[in-house]
Write a protein that holds these residues in place. Sequence first.
Motif, PDB file in Angstrom:
ATOM      1  N   PRO A   1       0.818  -1.216   0.000  1.00 55.28           N
ATOM      2  CA  PRO A   1       0.000   0.000   0.000  1.00 55.28           C
ATOM      3  C   PRO A   1       0.851   1.266   0.000  1.00 55.28           C
ATOM      4  O   PRO A   1       0.439   2.304  -0.483  1.00 55.28           O
ATOM      5  N   VAL A   2       2.044   1.221   0.575  1.00 54.48           N
ATOM      6  CA  VAL A   2       2.895   2.400   0.650  1.00 54.48           C
ATOM      7  C   VAL A   2       4.332   1.984   0.372  1.00 54.48           C
ATOM      8  O   VAL A   2       4.675   0.808   0.376  1.00 54.48           O
ATOM      9  N   GLY A   3       5.187   2.953   0.113  1.00 49.77           N
ATOM     10  CA  GLY A   3       6.584   2.657  -0.125  1.00 49.77           C
ATOM     11  C   GLY A   3       7.334   2.434   1.184  1.00 49.77           C
ATOM     12  O   GLY A   3       6.894   2.820   2.261  1.00 49.77           O
ATOM     13  N   TYR A   4       8.506   1.794   1.065  1.00 54.00           N
ATOM     14  CA  TYR A   4       9.327   1.468   2.237  1.00 54.00           C
ATOM     15  C   TYR A   4      10.728   2.075   2.092  1.00 54.00           C
ATOM     16  O   TYR A   4      11.696   1.526   2.595  1.00 54.00           O
ATOM     17  N   LEU A   5      10.807   3.216   1.389  1.00 50.79           N
ATOM     18  CA  LEU A   5      12.116   3.757   1.042  1.00 50.79           C
ATOM     19  C   LEU A   5      13.012   3.938   2.258  1.00 50.79           C
ATOM     20  O   LEU A   5      14.190   3.574   2.232  1.00 50.79           O
ATOM     21  N   TRP A   6      12.462   4.511   3.358  1.00 49.61           N
ATOM     22  CA  TRP A   6      13.278   4.777   4.539  1.00 49.61           C
ATOM     23  C   TRP A   6      12.925   3.862   5.705  1.00 49.61           C
ATOM     24  O   TRP A   6      13.229   4.170   6.846  1.00 49.61           O
ATOM     25  N   ASP A   7      12.330   2.729   5.400  1.00 46.81           N
ATOM     26  CA  ASP A   7      12.109   1.733   6.441  1.00 46.81           C
ATOM     27  C   ASP A   7      13.465   1.255   6.968  1.00 46.81           C
ATOM     28  O   ASP A   7      14.444   1.133   6.214  1.00 46.81           O
TER      29      ASP A   7
END
Length: 375
Positions: free
Chosen positions: A85-91
């Motif tokens: 559902p959303v991005g994980y760029l800075w996870d």
Amino acid sequence: MAAGTERPRAPAPPRWLRWLPFGYLAVVLAIEPVTPVDWPVSFLLIALPLAAAYAYGPVAVAAFTVCAIVFEGVLAGTPCCAGRPVGYLWDRHYVANYMCTTLVGILGTILAVHRIRRERTLATVRSVAETAQRVLLRPVPRRLGQVSVETLYLSAAAEARIGGDLYEAVPTAYGVRLLVGDVRGKGLVAVETAAAVLGAFREAAHDEPDLAGVAHRMERSMSRHAAQLPGGEAAERFVTAVFAEIPDDDPVVRIVNCGHPPPVLIHAGRVTELHATSPSPPINLALLAGNGYQVDVRSFRPGDQLLLYTDGVTETRDPDGAFYPLAERVGPWAGLPPRELLDQLHEDLLDYSGGRLDDDIAALAAYRLPDEAGT
């Protein structure tokens, strides 16, 4: 390295190895969209710098590292990819992934630098070995009076390309004199001994009127050389050899066999092994095994061919462990000229052994030209 000397180039990696990082990247990008969100396949891009380090230099490995981090960020920051559902760029897991990729990229760059240095060192060693072989086993003239001569040398160690097997052909006032020998042992010690043997033969072949005298001269020279060796190495340093003399005005060949495999005579399509009537001791073992050198005289007419070889030929084994039957295999090639005969022998040895030679091989083929060709 001397000025003006070109440094040997490292061998180029196989083509498939150069395509490996691209194929690896393509596979990861292909399976990432179809995997569940709990399976972050983009983490596999951590290994991309290592895949590149096997075939590319440090600059290219650094570029692949940056490429891997960029693709990891793109895949992590793309919403709705694989149902996300959303991005994980800075996870935090992906941030750790970027850091690990950077670390692996640094290690891959170091690995690439080390690999290139080792490849250049190996290229230099090969170049030196090839130069040493050209000096030690200098090219033999293809035509010596009424005799056509061809040679073959195969090293079991591809990295070294030189060993203790040796050959020589010298035109003298007594006819063409030939030598094929095998030094006991391997490595630089065998090469040093082979150099001493060849140097002694090149002198004795011109000075000694009798072939047995050549063998005696070689024995004395080898004994002096071995006496300079430390400890018990002198007694262990010996050479099996076969000497042959083909006079210009007499259709014979004279042979002195010093503990060496018997030469093969090809006459009128027939193959005969010329066993010594009284074997002579190997060079540097005359004091232990007797001091006599027996000269055998065999018919050697125009159109006949003589094959001298080292035991690497007859000790070649097939996958079942059977030794190479030289006389039997040479029979169908009896009509071939010397160069084609040795080329056929080379191919057949590789086929017989499955492409793996366990010992160095030296061979020399001498063909007495017909009278009209000789004149």
